[in-house]
Motif scaffolding. Structure first.
Motif, mmCIF file in Angstrom:
data_model
loop_
_atom_site.group_PDB
_atom_site.id
_atom_site.type_symbol
_atom_site.label_atom_id
_atom_site.label_comp_id
_atom_site.label_asym_id
_atom_site.label_seq_id
_atom_site.Cartn_x
_atom_site.Cartn_y
_atom_site.Cartn_z
ATOM 1 N N PHE A 81 25.246 55.152 -0.569
ATOM 2 C CA PHE A 81 26.618 55.076 -0.052
ATOM 3 C C PHE A 81 26.316 54.693 1.221
ATOM 4 C CE2 PHE A 81 23.686 57.880 2.124
ATOM 5 C CZ PHE A 81 24.581 58.287 3.424
ATOM 6 N N ASP A 82 27.995 53.916 1.857
ATOM 7 C CA ASP A 82 27.774 53.274 2.785
ATOM 8 C C ASP A 82 28.673 54.451 3.726
ATOM 9 O OD1 ASP A 82 29.650 50.938 2.777
ATOM 10 O OD2 ASP A 82 30.281 53.191 2.373
ATOM 11 N N VAL A 83 29.619 54.335 5.345
ATOM 12 C CA VAL A 83 29.958 54.565 6.042
ATOM 13 C C VAL A 83 30.404 53.807 6.558
ATOM 14 C CG1 VAL A 83 30.526 56.421 8.297
ATOM 15 C CG2 VAL A 83 28.776 56.762 6.630
ATOM 16 N N THR A 84 32.128 53.624 7.229
ATOM 17 C CA THR A 84 33.006 52.807 7.758
ATOM 18 C C THR A 84 33.823 53.736 8.463
ATOM 19 O OG1 THR A 84 34.532 52.752 5.965
ATOM 20 C CG2 THR A 84 33.603 50.531 5.472
ATOM 21 N N ASP A 85 34.117 52.292 10.150
ATOM 22 C CA ASP A 85 34.952 53.083 11.095
ATOM 23 C C ASP A 85 36.664 52.718 10.492
ATOM 24 O OD1 ASP A 85 33.398 51.770 13.560
ATOM 25 O OD2 ASP A 85 35.081 50.678 11.746
ATOM 26 N N ASN A 86 37.962 52.933 11.614
ATOM 27 C CA ASN A 86 38.613 52.739 11.142
ATOM 28 C C ASN A 86 38.962 51.224 11.664
ATOM 29 O OD1 ASN A 86 38.272 53.216 14.427
ATOM 30 N ND2 ASN A 86 40.550 54.537 14.326
ATOM 31 N N GLY A 87 38.308 50.797 12.665
ATOM 32 C CA GLY A 87 37.842 49.536 12.709
ATOM 33 C C GLY A 87 37.409 48.181 11.524
ATOM 34 N N GLY A 88 37.310 49.007 10.829
ATOM 35 C CA GLY A 88 36.741 47.835 9.296
ATOM 36 C C GLY A 88 34.906 47.883 9.523
ATOM 37 N N SER A 89 34.307 48.143 10.633
ATOM 38 C CA SER A 89 33.402 48.144 10.349
ATOM 39 C C SER A 89 31.786 48.682 9.536
ATOM 40 C CB SER A 89 32.199 48.164 11.790
ATOM 41 O OG SER A 89 32.716 48.081 12.804
ATOM 42 N N HIS A 90 31.476 48.591 8.887
ATOM 43 C CA HIS A 90 30.671 48.930 7.730
ATOM 44 C C HIS A 90 28.856 49.682 8.684
ATOM 45 C CE1 HIS A 90 32.402 48.985 4.457
ATOM 46 N NE2 HIS A 90 33.280 47.161 4.925
ATOM 47 N N PHE A 91 28.511 50.953 8.255
ATOM 48 C CA PHE A 91 27.021 51.171 8.254
ATOM 49 C C PHE A 91 26.291 51.478 7.027
ATOM 50 C CE2 PHE A 91 27.630 51.590 12.541
ATOM 51 C CZ PHE A 91 28.713 52.203 12.657
ATOM 52 N N PRO A 92 25.048 51.052 6.663
ATOM 53 C CA PRO A 92 24.410 49.710 7.190
ATOM 54 C C PRO A 92 25.551 49.131 7.036
ATOM 55 C CG PRO A 92 23.486 50.630 5.305
ATOM 56 C CD PRO A 92 24.608 51.561 6.104
ATOM 57 N N ASN A 93 25.383 47.664 7.496
ATOM 58 C CA ASN A 93 25.939 46.548 7.521
ATOM 59 C C ASN A 93 25.405 45.811 6.470
ATOM 60 O OD1 ASN A 93 24.356 45.564 8.716
ATOM 61 N ND2 ASN A 93 25.110 44.151 10.047
ATOM 62 N N ASP A 94 24.479 45.624 5.516
ATOM 63 C CA ASP A 94 23.614 44.294 5.205
ATOM 64 C C ASP A 94 23.041 45.652 3.933
ATOM 65 O OD1 ASP A 94 20.372 44.581 6.873
ATOM 66 O OD2 ASP A 94 21.732 45.973 6.294
ATOM 67 N N THR A 95 23.576 46.534 3.748
ATOM 68 C CA THR A 95 22.497 47.517 2.306
ATOM 69 C C THR A 95 23.212 48.875 2.080
ATOM 70 O OG1 THR A 95 20.658 47.921 1.111
ATOM 71 C CG2 THR A 95 20.863 47.843 3.464
ATOM 72 N N PHE A 96 23.068 49.980 1.641
ATOM 73 C CA PHE A 96 23.536 50.489 1.190
ATOM 74 C C PHE A 96 22.901 51.779 1.548
ATOM 75 C CE2 PHE A 96 26.096 48.341 -1.729
ATOM 76 C CZ PHE A 96 27.508 48.891 -1.641
#
Length: 508
Positions: free
Chosen positions: A84-99
């Motif tokens: 899984f990953d998490v995104t915010d309304n600005g389009g940023s992914h957490f984490p940004n280099d893997t899952f």
């Protein structure tokens, strides 16, 4: 770099007794908290990293996320390991280099949770057991290598093991690209005002600009149709023209237009409400006596009378007697002339010389001009006011307030010999246009005026109505672009209230 930190004792293990994941989203390039909570989503994938579902979430100001697995569709997931990953309304992914991963354990009755073991741990135990077993038997010769067996089916991916201890720091890598701008922190306390610097040297004086056009009515038309049909050269681009109709109640009367290219654009309506007629003023002083008029024409000459009979021929005269007779005739002529100048006949034609005085009125008609007169026999009206010659009169619209009822149309009209100059007001920086309610022209070449649709360099025409300027309108023109705005105000039922500025749209 953006990562996810799991909070809580069970970390990433999900069961019926632990159905929440509490996550801390970390952005190493942004140190400050968010100004307010934002929306986002948690995106779930299977072990082949194929998307399964996406669930909306809320990320609070400190980047905390609480994921409830009792919510649909998360409660439909079966046992296993998921990415899984998490995104915010600005389009940023957490984490940004893997899952990241989470595991769902057996469902049903409550079960104790055990720490997960890694494949490395299992192989280590197996190797140890195998070594102990091989030590108890004799080692034979190495057999031939057997044929490769059929590959078995791939098993379900195992549960991710616990994170191992952090290794030693590696060498510092090259500087990465600049990340996105972080959240703006709260404003700090305003510092004290610094000392005023020294005054700089005065700059060189700029070139003098071209003189602008003065406000002037270039031409007057009797109707809008005549104006639109005009093709002359007296009116150039930017000149003002005025509609002045014979009928003061005509809606077009008093309209002010400005020429723009081949069109005439309406600028303002210069037409106020008729005021209350004031009291009649006192009669003015009697004017000086006018010049004596020219002498009238002489009447026609009378008919010549019939000649008389011819007389007998006289004797030859003695010249001395003739001279004496001539003297006598001359004296008689002088005496006769004197009698003629003093005696007035009661009948017949007669020429009178010198000044004659009559004690009683002269009855009858007189020819010629009289030096003085007191009263007209029949009074006449001038401009609706009776006049008998005995006193001055006041004409409404001429020397007293009022209107004259006129009709007809002038064949031609020129410029007035003199005209009252319109007031021109200068708008300074910081002035509010809400206070510009005096009728007149306004100019602004400074920036920072208040309640203006244009920052600087504009002109404005103001027309106010009523004794206390309860109503009125403002028309503003941007002198750089030629764009125009209008608004009005009304303060009859309370404080002065302005409408919003509306931009004038011109037909192409």
């Amino acid at each position: 770099m953006r990562t996810i930190n799991f909070l809580g004792e069970q970390r990433n293990l999900i069961s019926n007794s632990n159905n929440h994941l509490l996550l801390q989203l970390i952005d190493e390039d942004v140190k400050d908290s968010r100004p307010q909570p934002v929306s986002g989503s948690v995106n779930v994938f299977d072990y082949n990293k194929q998307a399964l579902l996406s669930l909306p979430i809320t990320i609070d100001k400190t980047n905390l996320v609480d994921i409830n697995f009792n919510s649909n569709p998360l409660n439909t997931l079966g046992e296993g390991v998921y990415f899984f990953d998490v995104t915010d309304n600005g389009g940023s992914h957490f984490p940004n280099d893997t899952f990241s991963t989470f595991s769902i354990l057996e469902k049903g009755a409550k079960k104790s949770l055990f720490s997960l073991v890694t494949l490395k741990d299992i192989l280590s135990v197996v190797d140890s057991k195998f070594k102990n077993y091989s030590a108890t038997i004799a080692k034979g010769d190495k057999g031939d290598r057997g044929e490769q067996g059929i590959q078995g089916t791939q098993g379900v991916q195992g549960i991710q093991g616990e994170r191992g201890p952090q290794g030693a720091d590696g060498q510092k890598g090259e500087k990465g690209e600049r990340g996105p701008q972080g959240f703006q922190g709260q404003d700090g306390i305003k510092g004290d005002k610094g000392d005023r610097g020294e005054k700089g040297d005065k700059g060189d004086k700029g070139d003098k600009g071209d003189t602008g056009k003065n406000f002037n009515i270039a031409k007057t038309f009797s109707s809008v149709d005549y104006m639109n049909a005009y093709t002359g050269t007296e009116v150039s681009d930017g000149d003002f023209v005025l509609i002045s109709t014979p009928n003061v109640n005509d809606d077009d009367n008093g309209k002010l237009f400005v020429k723009s290219g081949t069109n005439f654009n309406l600028l303002a309506i210069i037409r106020g409400v008729q005021g209350i007629k004031g009291d009649k003023g006192d009669p003015g002083e009697k004017g000086e006596r006018g010049f004596k008029g020219d002498t009238g024409l002489q009447g026609p000459q009378g008919l010549t009378g019939a000649p008389g009979p011819k007389g007998d021929k006289g004797q030859d005269a003695d010249m001395s007697k003739v001279d004496k007779a001539q003297d006598t005739a001359d004296k008689a002529l002088i005496s006769a002339t004197s009698i003629t100048n003093t005696a007035v006949k009661t009948s017949g034609n007669q020429t009178i010389y010198d000044t004659k005085t009559f004690n009683n009125p002269i009855v009858g008609n007189l020819n010629g001009n009289s030096d003085t007169s007191t009263k007209l026999t029949n009074e006449r009206k001038i401009g609706g006011v009776a006049f008998d010659g005995t006193k001055d009169i006041d004409l409404p619209g001429v020397n007293t307030k009022g209107n004259q009822d006129t009709s007809g149309k002038a064949d031609s009209a020129g410029h007035a010999d003199s005209a009252t100059k319109l007031d021109v007001f200068i708008i300074k920086s910081g002035n509010s246009l809400d206070n510009c309610i005096e009728t007149g022209m306004y100019q602004c070449s400074e920036s920072g005026s208040v309640n203006s649709p244009v920052w600087s360099w504009y002109t404005m025409t103001v027309t106010s109505l009523g004794e206390n300027k309860q109503n009125g309108s403002q028309m503003l023109t941007d002198t750089n672009s030629g764009e125009m705005w209008v608004r009005s105000w009304n303060s009859i039922n309370g404080p002065r209230g302005f409408t919003t500025w509306r931009k004038v749209q011109f037909a192409s």
